[in-house]
Design a protein around this motif. Sequence first.
Motif, PDB file in Angstrom:
ATOM      1  N   ALA A   1       0.836  -1.208   0.000  1.00 25.52           N
ATOM      2  CA  ALA A   1       0.000   0.000   0.000  1.00 25.52           C
ATOM      3  C   ALA A   1       0.866   1.251   0.000  1.00 25.52           C
ATOM      4  N   THR A   2       1.968   1.195   0.760  1.00 26.15           N
ATOM      5  CA  THR A   2       2.881   2.346   0.811  1.00 26.15           C
ATOM      6  C   THR A   2       3.547   2.575  -0.535  1.00 26.15           C
ATOM      7  N   GLU A   3       3.974   1.468  -1.177  1.00 27.55           N
ATOM      8  CA  GLU A   3       4.598   1.592  -2.490  1.00 27.55           C
ATOM      9  C   GLU A   3       3.629   2.176  -3.509  1.00 27.55           C
ATOM     10  N   LYS A   4       2.355   1.745  -3.439  1.00 21.54           N
ATOM     11  CA  LYS A   4       1.349   2.281  -4.364  1.00 21.54           C
ATOM     12  C   LYS A   4       1.125   3.772  -4.123  1.00 21.54           C
ATOM     13  N   SER A   5       1.068   4.167  -2.855  1.00 23.25           N
ATOM     14  CA  SER A   5       0.895   5.589  -2.527  1.00 23.25           C
ATOM     15  C   SER A   5       2.087   6.399  -3.005  1.00 23.25           C
ATOM     16  N   LEU A   6       3.284   5.825  -2.851  1.00 15.72           N
ATOM     17  CA  LEU A   6       4.493   6.515  -3.287  1.00 15.72           C
ATOM     18  C   LEU A   6       4.517   6.668  -4.800  1.00 15.72           C
TER      19      LEU A   6
END
Length: 397
Positions: A270-275
């Motif tokens: 999820a963090t990678e997608k947000s980034l």
Amino acid sequence: MLKDRIYYEDAYQKTFISRILHTSKDVQDRPYAVLENTAFYPTGGGQPHDAGTLNGIIVIDVEEVDGEIRHFLAEALHSNDEVEGQVDWNRRFDHMQQHAGQHILTAAFVELFSFPTISFHLGKGLVSIDLDVEDISPEQLSAAERFANEIILENRPIQTKFITEDELQHYNLRKQLAVTDEIRLVIIPEFDYNGCGGTHPRSTGEVGLLKIISTEKQKRKIRVHFVCGNRVLDQLHRKHEELSTASKLLSAPEDGVAAAIDKLLETNRATEKSLEDAQEALLIFEAKELITRQTDSVIKASFTNRTVQELQKLARLLVGEGNDSIIALLTAENGDKIQFVAARGPSATASMKAVSAAVLPLVNGKGGGNDAFVQGGGEKTMSAVELADLMENSLQK
């Protein structure tokens, strides 16, 4: 004769006294001694050599060369008469456990599934056999491991004997023998009959336990990694330490580590997608800013520590819909490398391949693309700003 060697007469003998036949050095200048008889097992048949000392001098290798057993030493042996040998028992018994375990596991695969073993390797950490099959299931691995441990638990005797070629017909050997004289058999009665020159314990119970660790495919064969005896405890200790460390890092109980890792991976995704979304938004904003500041149809921009993938995305945004006539020239310095991207809108006519061809020799670089879009890079023989200026100059030419 082979059967007269001490390690065959008694694999449990740790010390011995023997007469020195001669000493010398090999082509690598390693000193060695040849003895009248020895308890040191030389490397062979997938089993490593024994270690220990001769008159207190460390034995670093043992090899059979031209029919003689050479004991390679840490320093030259200053004696011409008798020598006292001390075998490293921990190493010897470990090899005995692993080698006997290999016989048992190999026989288990044959007994259950008719899977033959074609090679064996006794490493420092793991032992491996190569099975002559292209695939194997977890259920088959589990069944073979369970069967092998049943044989170990039954504490069956492990017998060794030298026989003649004529006597071979009385034994149901697991595989054909490569030798016809001084044939040595290792026998687990009513289970496994195999020609072998290694050292083994007196019973299967001394193998202790066998655990398959992993498998891998090797040229249409299956390699099975496993451990026996004390190595099982070593593996258990090592894995417990890793699990304990992971448990502390994750602030989770040991039996909850897998669930904690799943949760962490989900959060990471999820963090990678947000980034990625944030980076995409920044590139869109950056493209708009560059277009707003443009004074002609060429947009030049130079950066530090920007990947070529980012340059490509930014270039596509710059020459995208509504920017038909724009030419984007982007460069970046990354350590001792320099990279560039050149792109044009649909109504621009300049060849980006020509731009790339003009600057690549200047940076000893390589690139690729077509007339509308190219990328390349090479050595940082100049700054990113200078490279962008040269790219623009090539357009004018």
